[in-house]
Design an enzyme around this catalytic site. Sequence first.
Site, short mmCIF file in Angstrom:
data_model
loop_
_atom_site.label_atom_id
_atom_site.label_comp_id
_atom_site.label_asym_id
_atom_site.label_seq_id
_atom_site.Cartn_x
_atom_site.Cartn_y
_atom_site.Cartn_z
N CYS A 48 1.20 -1.12 -0.03
CA CYS A 48 -0.21 -0.17 -0.40
C CYS A 48 0.75 1.22 0.78
CB CYS A 48 -1.13 0.22 0.82
SG CYS A 48 -2.11 0.96 0.71
N ARG B 231 -7.92 2.76 1.55
CA ARG B 231 -7.44 3.51 0.51
C ARG B 231 -6.16 3.15 -0.51
NH1 ARG B 231 -4.86 7.01 2.82
NH2 ARG B 231 -4.61 6.68 5.88
N HIS C 15 -3.00 -5.67 1.77
CA HIS C 15 -2.41 -5.89 2.93
C HIS C 15 -2.08 -6.85 3.35
CE1 HIS C 15 -2.41 -1.02 4.38
NE2 HIS C 15 -3.07 -1.30 3.66
N GLU D 55 -0.76 -8.79 5.66
CA GLU D 55 -0.02 -8.44 6.56
C GLU D 55 -1.33 -8.38 8.04
OE1 GLU D 55 -0.19 -5.66 4.86
OE2 GLU D 55 0.41 -3.91 6.14
N1 GLN Z 1 -2.99 6.58 0.27
C1 GLN Z 1 -1.91 5.90 1.35
C2 GLN Z 1 -1.06 7.50 0.73
O1 GLN Z 1 -0.71 7.60 0.53
C3 GLN Z 1 -1.57 5.06 1.58
C4 GLN Z 1 -2.64 4.48 2.57
C5 GLN Z 1 -2.06 2.64 2.83
O2 GLN Z 1 -1.26 1.98 2.85
N2 GLN Z 1 -3.29 2.19 3.62
O3 GLN Z 1 -0.29 6.56 1.56
#
Ligand code: GLN
Length: 206
Positions: A78, A134, A169, A171
């Site tokens: 992410c 996100r 994720h 994890e």
């Molecule tokens: N959109 C987030 C960022 O710019 C990442 C979100 C996440 O790691 N859950 O870091």
Amino acid sequence: MKIGILAVQGDFEAHAKVLAKLGVEAVLVRAPGDLDGVEGVILPGGESSTQLHFLKEEGLKDALEKFAARGGAFFGTCAGAILLAREVRNPAQESLGFADLVVARNAYGRQLASHVTSAPSKLRTEPLEMVFIRAPIIEQQGSGVETLAEAEGHPVLVRQGRVLVATFHPELTGDTTVHEYFLRLVSNGAGQDEGRKTKDEGIKTR
Ligand code: GLN
């Protein structure tokens, strides 16, 4: 085998728990010296702009660049995926550029869109459970990048040489499949000579 987990911000503890479950020695990386003896580095989820700030402040950006240059393995989830990308958009942001990817940060709209799905992957026959929070979207990838899983029409798990990138994720599920795959990349040195492209080489538009 010793694995470093970048621990300046984000869900590094969740990765530490997975490695403990797999019986692998882990070190939380907060300063360049923490990379001594480490063979692979995990970049956790969290907030990539905050992580980037600390990477620069602590001298870790340079240290990670040196680690990459000597063939060290990386696994970004992410926010970690955002940091590893060659180019970051929406909004634009500096990145480490260890993977030949163009990534959109606020792809699903600001701060919303968290969901769980499952999708097939090249890692095993059963689908993988994927938690998206996100999540960024991989918009383009270079020809040296292998897609290991797609979900909802986008690549979500990709590998370039010894750099593994997940927009979800792994994890946060009880499933250790993706981490085990990374540990195999670290230990057998797979792809050491392939896929490490220079910044502008070989991008294809999806
Ligand atoms: N959109 C987030 C960022 O710019 C990442 C979100 C996440 O790691 N859950 O870091």
